[in-house]
Motif scaffolding. Structure first.
Motif, PDB file in Angstrom:
ATOM      1  N   HIS A 213      46.859 -10.012 -24.166  1.00 20.06           N
ATOM      2  CA  HIS A 213      48.149  -9.797 -23.514  1.00 20.06           C
ATOM      3  C   HIS A 213      47.932  -8.977 -22.240  1.00 20.06           C
ATOM      4  N   PRO A 214      48.545  -9.401 -21.105  1.00 19.74           N
ATOM      5  CA  PRO A 214      48.351  -8.646 -19.860  1.00 19.74           C
ATOM      6  C   PRO A 214      48.821  -7.197 -19.954  1.00 19.74           C
ATOM      7  N   ALA A 215      49.832  -6.924 -20.779  1.00 15.12           N
ATOM      8  CA  ALA A 215      50.437  -5.589 -20.800  1.00 15.12           C
ATOM      9  C   ALA A 215      49.505  -4.519 -21.341  1.00 15.12           C
ATOM     10  N   VAL A 216      48.377  -4.880 -21.956  1.00 10.22           N
ATOM     11  CA  VAL A 216      47.452  -3.841 -22.421  1.00 10.22           C
ATOM     12  C   VAL A 216      46.930  -3.012 -21.244  1.00 10.22           C
ATOM     13  N   HIS A 217      47.017  -3.553 -20.032  1.00  8.63           N
ATOM     14  CA  HIS A 217      46.484  -2.843 -18.864  1.00  8.63           C
ATOM     15  C   HIS A 217      47.436  -1.770 -18.343  1.00  8.63           C
ATOM     16  N   GLN A 218      48.599  -1.623 -18.980  1.00  4.22           N
ATOM     17  CA  GLN A 218      49.427  -0.459 -18.662  1.00  4.22           C
ATOM     18  C   GLN A 218      48.714   0.829 -19.069  1.00  4.22           C
ATOM     19  N   GLY A 219      47.975   0.773 -20.184  1.00  5.76           N
ATOM     20  CA  GLY A 219      47.444   1.974 -20.812  1.00  5.76           C
ATOM     21  C   GLY A 219      46.538   2.792 -19.921  1.00  5.76           C
ATOM     22  N   TRP A 220      45.597   2.140 -19.228  1.00  2.78           N
ATOM     23  CA  TRP A 220      44.621   2.931 -18.472  1.00  2.78           C
ATOM     24  C   TRP A 220      45.175   3.461 -17.144  1.00  2.78           C
ATOM     25  N   LEU A 221      46.419   3.128 -16.826  1.00  2.09           N
ATOM     26  CA  LEU A 221      47.044   3.756 -15.660  1.00  2.09           C
ATOM     27  C   LEU A 221      47.303   5.238 -15.913  1.00  2.09           C
ATOM     28  N   GLU A 222      47.508   5.615 -17.171  1.00  2.00           N
ATOM     29  CA  GLU A 222      47.764   7.031 -17.474  1.00  2.00           C
ATOM     30  C   GLU A 222      46.537   7.909 -17.225  1.00  2.00           C
ATOM     31  N   PRO A 223      45.331   7.556 -17.698  1.00  2.00           N
ATOM     32  CA  PRO A 223      44.180   8.381 -17.315  1.00  2.00           C
ATOM     33  C   PRO A 223      43.961   8.431 -15.812  1.00  2.00           C
ATOM     34  N   LEU A 224      44.224   7.317 -15.129  1.00  2.00           N
ATOM     35  CA  LEU A 224      44.105   7.332 -13.669  1.00  2.00           C
ATOM     36  C   LEU A 224      45.109   8.319 -13.068  1.00  2.00           C
ATOM     37  N   ALA A 225      46.306   8.379 -13.640  1.00  3.68           N
ATOM     38  CA  ALA A 225      47.349   9.254 -13.106  1.00  3.68           C
ATOM     39  C   ALA A 225      47.001  10.729 -13.250  1.00  3.68           C
ATOM     40  N   VAL A 226      46.279  11.098 -14.311  1.00  2.00           N
ATOM     41  CA  VAL A 226      45.942  12.515 -14.492  1.00  2.00           C
ATOM     42  C   VAL A 226      44.601  12.880 -13.862  1.00  2.00           C
TER      43      VAL A 226
ATOM     44  N   ARG B 240      56.369  -7.381 -15.073  1.00  3.36           N
ATOM     45  CA  ARG B 240      57.410  -6.372 -14.834  1.00  3.36           C
ATOM     46  C   ARG B 240      57.100  -5.074 -15.586  1.00  3.36           C
ATOM     47  N   ASP B 241      56.564  -5.211 -16.786  1.00  5.75           N
ATOM     48  CA  ASP B 241      56.228  -4.018 -17.571  1.00  5.75           C
ATOM     49  C   ASP B 241      55.137  -3.195 -16.884  1.00  5.75           C
ATOM     50  N   ILE B 242      54.141  -3.872 -16.321  1.00  5.38           N
ATOM     51  CA  ILE B 242      53.068  -3.157 -15.626  1.00  5.38           C
ATOM     52  C   ILE B 242      53.616  -2.465 -14.378  1.00  5.38           C
ATOM     53  N   GLU B 243      54.507  -3.133 -13.657  1.00  4.26           N
ATOM     54  CA  GLU B 243      55.117  -2.497 -12.477  1.00  4.26           C
ATOM     55  C   GLU B 243      55.869  -1.237 -12.885  1.00  4.26           C
ATOM     56  N   ARG B 244      56.634  -1.314 -13.964  1.00  5.35           N
ATOM     57  CA  ARG B 244      57.406  -0.159 -14.407  1.00  5.35           C
ATOM     58  C   ARG B 244      56.488   0.952 -14.905  1.00  5.35           C
ATOM     59  N   ALA B 245      55.421   0.574 -15.621  1.00  8.09           N
ATOM     60  CA  ALA B 245      54.477   1.584 -16.103  1.00  8.09           C
ATOM     61  C   ALA B 245      53.797   2.296 -14.945  1.00  8.09           C
ATOM     62  N   ALA B 246      53.476   1.558 -13.890  1.00  7.83           N
ATOM     63  CA  ALA B 246      52.832   2.174 -12.725  1.00  7.83           C
ATOM     64  C   ALA B 246      53.774   3.149 -12.021  1.00  7.83           C
ATOM     65  N   ALA B 247      55.050   2.819 -11.980  1.00  6.81           N
ATOM     66  CA  ALA B 247      56.012   3.683 -11.299  1.00  6.81           C
ATOM     67  C   ALA B 247      56.186   5.015 -12.011  1.00  6.81           C
ATOM     68  N   HIS B 248      55.917   5.046 -13.322  1.00  6.04           N
ATOM     69  CA  HIS B 248      56.194   6.252 -14.100  1.00  6.04           C
ATOM     70  C   HIS B 248      54.968   6.754 -14.870  1.00  6.04           C
ATOM     71  N   ALA B 249      53.769   6.320 -14.493  1.00  2.00           N
ATOM     72  CA  ALA B 249      52.575   6.638 -15.280  1.00  2.00           C
ATOM     73  C   ALA B 249      52.379   8.142 -15.444  1.00  2.00           C
ATOM     74  N   TYR B 250      52.517   8.894 -14.370  1.00  2.00           N
ATOM     75  CA  TYR B 250      52.288  10.346 -14.465  1.00  2.00           C
ATOM     76  C   TYR B 250      53.356  11.012 -15.323  1.00  2.00           C
ATOM     77  N   ARG B 251      54.607  10.618 -15.121  1.00  2.00           N
ATOM     78  CA  ARG B 251      55.692  11.209 -15.916  1.00  2.00           C
ATOM     79  C   ARG B 251      55.530  10.874 -17.394  1.00  2.00           C
ATOM     80  N   HIS B 252      55.114   9.644 -17.686  1.00  2.00           N
ATOM     81  CA  HIS B 252      54.963   9.254 -19.091  1.00  2.00           C
ATOM     82  C   HIS B 252      53.832  10.023 -19.774  1.00  2.00           C
ATOM     83  N   VAL B 253      52.728  10.228 -19.076  1.00  2.00           N
ATOM     84  CA  VAL B 253      51.624  10.936 -19.709  1.00  2.00           C
ATOM     85  C   VAL B 253      51.994  12.394 -19.954  1.00  2.00           C
TER      86      VAL B 253
END
Length: 453
Positions: free
Chosen positions: A154-167, A102-115
């Motif tokens: 932990h699977p949630a570490v993969h939230q992090g690299w969504l931000e470089p992908l977003a920019v 669920r955390d990864i889904e939420r991070a993906a939905a807001h990756a650009y806004r968060h960065v």
């Protein structure tokens, strides 16, 4: 048996060299293709030749991929099948894997806004902004290709690299061979959502090719222990992610009994395997009553297989669990054991074992054990005095402090080696998307430059 192919710039790649991945009972679950150095190098070259997906398209594609990752069949597995596979192989409680999904889904939905939270208030995101006609700072990428040596704890570490992908970075992930399922599924979902094969790749490798991936990237992020941090400390283009050594401080005058829930959650939440889990509690006054109460609470946690809905503690192979137990007993020599002093292994009789919690009291906040971070709930209880100051609290990712002293709070927040400060009843493993974890990743990814037109 699942077959996890590498995901290269021309599609899936099944190599001749493969590694079998077992679950914590020793049963084979999957084969993972390991790419040779030449393949990894050519993949990195292909990403350098590619161009980023337009911003609106990539924001939408990342959100679609996050939803598919958490809810749909991806790479032949349903979300439930994926979660049970990760739980079985990583020994992580199934409820923790579900939350990470669920955390990864939420991070993906807001990756650009968060960065964007890291963007200086005086900067704009593109040179075409009308304000650049009078001269304005523009926030730009520091490169084109980002590489990550991912952790497997932990699977949630993969939230992090969504931000470089977003920019707009193209991203190469070298997965942990302990848990490659999460990045394989996430990258498969990203490709199905519209990212080209040369935009985001999965490059499982042996150590010989790992450094080559980092060398050929413009920027990189590496997870590991103190040895990894030391290895890359002098590399400006590489961001090491090392141990957290998160801590709790209980000052005199605070009701430590009311803090027990916070302490127990900080130590054991998520299985106690994360860098945000507390590894030490420093007590102004006598630490013994605190140690006794924490030990009593942690002793009540059940020993269950990772797939059990009530599971809380991590599971390892019996052999690996014995190694961690031996390491702990040697590390704890000279301390006062309150829990786990005679061992921490609970054999599940199927080739796997639960690693149970450990609580030890040390006689100084400067004891070397205070910095010992282990992959299960393990906490060192130490005395602390005002005269010790912030020195014993340095090099801490998250510090939860129970104090009413404004001057002490000032000192803690101003200490550059303390990453995050929580005041009062907030466990160290509290995380909120959009807030910095170990600073904003965007501070590393981006830079500002003046544009005048």
């Amino acid at each position: 048996m699942l077959e996890l192919d590498a995901l290269g710039p021309t599609g899936p790649y099944r190599s001749r060299k493969q590694e079998t991945i077992p679950d914590r009972s020793g049963n084979p679950v999957a084969t993972l293709s390991l790419v040779p150095p030449l393949y990894a190098a050519r993949a990195m070259q292909a990403m350098h030749r590619s161009s980023p997906v337009p911003v609106d398209e990539r924001i939408a594609a990342i959100a679609r991929a996050g939803h598919a990752f958490a809810n749909e069949r991806v790479a032949g597995q349903t979300a439930d099948e994926y979660q049970r596979t990760v739980s079985a192989v990583a020994g992580m409680p199934i409820t923790v894997v579900r939350q990470a999904t669920r955390d990864i889904e939420r991070a993906a939905a807001h990756a650009y806004r968060h960065v964007q939270n890291a963007r200086p208030v005086g900067a704009v995101v593109k040179w075409q902004d009308p304000s650049t006609r009078a001269g304005r700072a523009v926030w730009t990428r520091r490169g084109e290709v980002f590489a990550v040596h991912a952790a497997g704890n932990h699977p949630a570490v993969h939230q992090g690299w969504l931000e470089p992908l977003a920019v707009g970075f193209r991203v190469a992930v070298r997965p942990s061979r302990r848990e490659p399922f999460t990045p394989h599924r996430l990258i498969s979902a990203l490709r199905a959502a519209g990212f080209g094969d040369d935009q985001v790749v999965l490059l499982p490798t042996e150590h010989a090719a790992a450094d080559e991936i980092l060398r050929m990237a413009d920027l990189g992020m590496v997870y590991g222990g103190d040895d990894v941090v030391a290895k890359y400390a002098g590399s400006p283009g590489i961001l090491p992610q090392g141990p957290g050594r998160s801590k709790i401080l209980l000052t005199a005058g605070t009701d430590w009994t009311a803090a027990l829930d916070t302490i127990v959650e900080s130590v054991s939440g998520g299985g106690g395997v994360g860098c945000v889990n507390a590894t030490a509690v420093l007590v102004e006054g006598d630490p013994a009553p605190v140690a006794a109460a924490v030990a009593d609470r942690l002793a009540a946690l059940p020993s269950l297989p990772a797939h059990d809905e009530q599971a809380i503690l991590p599971v390892h192979t019996l052999q690996e669990a014995r190694r961690w137990e031996d390491h702990l007993l040697k590390r704890a020599a000279g301390t006062t054991p309150w829990l786990g002093g005679t061992g921490i292994v609970d054999d599940l009789r199927d080739g796997s074992a639960v690693l149970r919690p450990a609580v030890h009291q040390v006689n100084s906040p400067f004891a070397e054990q205070v910095g010992a971070e282990l992959p299960f709930p393990c906490v060192w209880i130490a005395p602390w005095a005002r005269t010790d100051g912030v020195a014993p609290l340095r090099n801490t990712l998250v510090l939860t402090a129970f104090t009413t002293s404004g001057s002490l709070i000032d000192d803690l927040i101003n200490e550059p080696t303390i990453g995050n400060v929580y005041l009062g009843h907030h466990p160290t493993n509290w995380l909120e998307p959009g807030l910095p974890h170990d600073s904003y990743l965007g501070e590393f990814l981006m830079r500002t430059k003046t544009v005048l037109r």
